[in-house]
Scaffold this motif. Structure first.
Motif, PDB file in Angstrom:
ATOM      1  N   ASP A  41       0.798  -1.349   0.150  1.00 25.32           N
ATOM      2  CA  ASP A  41      -0.067  -0.077   0.143  1.00 25.32           C
ATOM      3  C   ASP A  41       0.878   1.413   0.002  1.00 25.32           C
ATOM      4  OD1 ASP A  41      -2.613   1.030  -0.054  1.00 25.32           O
ATOM      5  OD2 ASP A  41      -2.693   1.306   2.029  1.00 25.32           O
ATOM      6  N   VAL A  42       1.903   1.250   1.001  1.00 24.26           N
ATOM      7  CA  VAL A  42       2.720   2.411   0.748  1.00 24.26           C
ATOM      8  C   VAL A  42       3.463   2.488  -0.579  1.00 24.26           C
ATOM      9  CG1 VAL A  42       4.917   3.297   1.825  1.00 24.26           C
ATOM     10  CG2 VAL A  42       2.992   2.360   3.226  1.00 24.26           C
TER      11      VAL A  42
ATOM     12  N   TRP B 220       1.025  -2.746  -8.888  1.00 22.54           N
ATOM     13  CA  TRP B 220       0.124  -2.513  -7.666  1.00 22.54           C
ATOM     14  C   TRP B 220      -1.338  -3.091  -7.985  1.00 22.54           C
ATOM     15  CZ3 TRP B 220       4.368  -2.336  -5.956  1.00 22.54           C
ATOM     16  CH2 TRP B 220       5.382  -1.460  -6.017  1.00 22.54           C
TER      17      TRP B 220
ATOM     18  N   GLN C 107       2.445   1.725  -3.344  1.00 22.77           N
ATOM     19  CA  GLN C 107       1.630   2.193  -4.551  1.00 22.77           C
ATOM     20  C   GLN C 107       1.233   3.531  -4.374  1.00 22.77           C
ATOM     21  OE1 GLN C 107      -2.441   1.074  -5.182  1.00 22.77           O
ATOM     22  NE2 GLN C 107      -3.141   1.527  -3.066  1.00 22.77           N
ATOM     23  N   SER C 108       1.551   4.248  -3.232  1.00 21.55           N
ATOM     24  CA  SER C 108       1.140   5.565  -3.027  1.00 21.55           C
ATOM     25  C   SER C 108       2.011   6.493  -3.300  1.00 21.55           C
ATOM     26  CB  SER C 108       0.837   5.677  -1.493  1.00 21.55           C
ATOM     27  OG  SER C 108       1.895   5.532  -0.587  1.00 21.55           O
ATOM     28  N   ILE C 109       3.325   5.977  -3.521  1.00 21.34           N
ATOM     29  CA  ILE C 109       4.516   6.769  -3.754  1.00 21.34           C
ATOM     30  C   ILE C 109       4.338   7.267  -5.246  1.00 21.34           C
ATOM     31  CG2 ILE C 109       7.068   6.975  -4.332  1.00 21.34           C
ATOM     32  CD1 ILE C 109       7.111   5.051  -1.935  1.00 21.34           C
ATOM     33  N   PRO C 110       4.452   8.587  -5.748  1.00 22.76           N
ATOM     34  CA  PRO C 110       4.416   8.872  -7.138  1.00 22.76           C
ATOM     35  C   PRO C 110       5.417   8.563  -7.923  1.00 22.76           C
ATOM     36  CG  PRO C 110       4.190  10.960  -5.514  1.00 22.76           C
ATOM     37  CD  PRO C 110       4.375   9.585  -4.755  1.00 22.76           C
TER      38      PRO C 110
END
Length: 177
Positions: free
Chosen positions: A40-41, A83, A43-46
């Motif tokens: 989850d972390v 992801w 996939q959240s990184i641009p």
């Protein structure tokens, strides 16, 4: 052709990552508690946030060849694909009904056979659908991945993305109706 090869290479890496990562997370509750937050972390990184560092490190590893840029491009496309596929496959594995799992256990199927006969077929619709969506997401980043400037350096790889970037920079766009 080059863009397609990069996309397919990234897809193969994404598929292997998906099958290994999601299977490990779905089979063990302890592993699941660690791996899902990590996923989850990540996939959240641009994606564009780590592009400069990745490219510079790959170019430093392979200073005389374009292989560093190729690897960086494939990794960037991978991050656009993996992801979605992994979460879909994980959800499919968790959604397999308990009686089917019990049937596999009663028939003493090995982990490989359970994967091949039960898990992969049960997840195929979601995996194929999300593979298509992920491949489309990878194509979205071609312009950025194949042609970009970093300071005074111009990084370009042959492919659709670099040709689109050249047309954009030249102002060669069709008139809008």
């Amino acid at each position: 052709f080059f863009s397609l090869c990069r996309g397919v290479a990234a897809y193969v890496v994404s598929l292997v990552f998906t099958l290994v990562f999601a299977t490990a997370a779905a089979r063990s509750a302890r592993t699941e508690r660690v791996m899902l937050p990590i996923l989850d972390v990540l996939q959240s990184i641009p994606v564009l946030g780590f592009l400069p560092g990745l490219v510079l490190s790959m170019v430093a590893l392979f200073p005389t060849r374009e292989i560093g840029l190729e690897i960086a491009c494939i990794i960037m496309i991978f991050t656009a694909q993996a992801w979605n596929m992994t979460f879909s496959y994980y959800a499919s594995l968790k959604g397999i009904p308990a009686p089917l799992r019990e049937s596999a256990a009663v028939n003493q199927l090995s982990r490989w056979r359970t994967f091949r006969v039960l898990e992969l077929p049960a997840s195929m619709i979601g995996l194929v659908w999300n593979s298509m969506m992920s491949m489309a997401g990878g194509w979205f980043f071609l312009t950025v991945n194949e042609a970009f400037r970093l300071g005074d350096k111009d990084f370009r790889l042959p492919g659709i993305g670099s040709y689109m970037a050249a047309a954009i920079n030249a102002g060669d766009a069709p008139a809008m109706l």
